[in-house]
Scaffold this motif. Structure first.
Motif, PDB file in Angstrom:
ATOM      1  N   GLN A  30       0.828  -1.209   0.000  1.00 29.91           N
ATOM      2  CA  GLN A  30       0.000   0.000   0.000  1.00 29.91           C
ATOM      3  C   GLN A  30       0.863   1.259   0.000  1.00 29.91           C
ATOM      4  OE1 GLN A  30      -2.785   0.215   3.243  1.00 29.91           O
ATOM      5  NE2 GLN A  30      -3.508   2.254   2.693  1.00 29.91           N
ATOM      6  N   ASN A  34       0.969   3.696  -3.363  1.00 28.89           N
ATOM      7  CA  ASN A  34       0.554   5.097  -3.259  1.00 28.89           C
ATOM      8  C   ASN A  34       1.672   6.033  -3.702  1.00 28.89           C
ATOM      9  OD1 ASN A  34      -1.934   4.335  -2.270  1.00 28.89           O
ATOM     10  ND2 ASN A  34      -1.383   4.637  -0.115  1.00 28.89           N
ATOM     11  N   GLU A  38       1.576   8.613  -6.974  1.00 27.90           N
ATOM     12  CA  GLU A  38       1.817  10.055  -6.827  1.00 27.90           C
ATOM     13  C   GLU A  38       2.920  10.521  -7.776  1.00 27.90           C
ATOM     14  OE1 GLU A  38       2.767  10.415  -2.754  1.00 27.90           O
ATOM     15  OE2 GLU A  38       0.703  10.165  -2.040  1.00 27.90           O
TER      16      GLU A  38
END
Length: 311
Positions: A30, A34, A38
């Motif tokens: 996770q 992420n 980004e």
């Protein structure tokens, strides 16, 4: 991070192993997924920032092919790549259907070994070797010294660790070493590659490894004198015998320090890519911290294992 801290604060020793193997794996996926998302949104160079998650695709491909060769259950796969694990597994099950680009290249290099019943370690070597060759091609095309050095550090790190591991294996041979080495594509064959290659921007040659194979591991500091890895090899020998764990740590630190230096680059992709590397190091350090705590290591011993920090 609050979840990690809460569990770490009162984690019973009998839960340590299961926590690291299960809960932490989900946390890592996770966190990195992420981060990579980004970076892809911020960067105008997707061919560069995509290099980070592509590595996990190739690692997953290696695990799938190794399980297929050994006729075993596929282990837990990373969920921070560009292709969902179940989708990639289906592609491989259908013998490479719909695989494209780097994954197709990695599959084509590794699948013949599956059919031949080769050692599963070599299958994994083939998939990750395809990734690092791709990384180096992109780095050369970018013209960025940071990426060129990063590719070189990674490729040499993989190959030097392989050399040390096989030297400690009494049954290994030079031919086995050459099978496991990550071969760098020849610079002169790369479109747009400069004719003159600055010293230190290219991985160590096969000739180096052939010479090193004929020497003892304790001779590595001498053989690596004047290279990026002189300090790492000297640190590994500081105790009188060659410590491969210290050597691997120092090789990792080279990459982390390079990422830290790239933070100050202006108007380029370097700070974004360096941040992605820093998050990987951060997650690795958390795992080292929790693993050390789980087996009851003293804080100062855990500190010795931690990799160089980004900040």
């Amino acid at each position: 991070y609050p979840q990690i801290g809460e569990i770490c604060g009162g984690m019973p020793e009998d839960r340590a192993e299961s926590f690291i193997s299960e809960v932490f794996a989900d946390f890592k996926d996770q966190c990195l997924a992420n981060c990579f998302k980004e970076l892809s949104q911020l960067s105008v160079h997707p061919e560069i920032t995509s290099l980070l998650p592509l590595r996990y695709d190739c690692l997953n491909l290696g695990w799938i092919l190794k399980a297929k060769a050994a006729k075993e259950k596929i282990p837990r796969l990373f969920r921070c790549g560009t292709v969902a694990p179940d989708v990639l597994e289906r592609m491989v099950t259908e013998e490479g259907v719909d695989l494209t680009g780097l994954l197709k290249e990695a599959y084509d290099h590794a699948f013949p070994l599956v059919e031949a019943g080769a050692d599963v370690r070599l299958i994994g070597c083939r998939t990750i070797a395809a990734y690092w060759r791709h990384f180096l091609r992109v780095a050369r095309a970018s013209g960025l010294e940071f990426l060129r050095l990063l590719a070189t550090y990674h490729i040499d790190g993989v190959n030097l660790s392989t050399l040390v591991r096989l030297k400690h294996d009494g049954e290994a041979s030079l031919s086995r070493l050459e099978e496991e080495l990550v071969p760098a594509p020849a610079a002169q064959n790369e479109p747009g590659a400069p004719i003159w290659e600055p010293v230190g921007l290219e991985p160590l040659s096969k000739e180096f490894y052939r010479r090193a194979w004929g020497e003892s591991v304790e001779m590595l500091p001498s053989l690596l004198g004047g290279t990026h890895y002189e300090r790492a090899s000297n640190e590994a020998m500081s105790g009188g015998t060659f410590d491969s764990l210290v050597f691997d740590k120092e090789l990792d630190n080279l990459i982390a320090k390079l990422a830290r230096e790239a933070r100050v680059a202006t108007f380029g992709v370097e700070p974004l890519f360096a941040y992605g590397i820093a998050r990987e190091v951060e997650v690795s350090n958390l795992k080292i911290l929790l693993g050390g705590r789980g087996v009851g290591l003293k804080p100062e011993r855990i500190q010795e294992e931690l990799r160089y920090g980004y900040v």
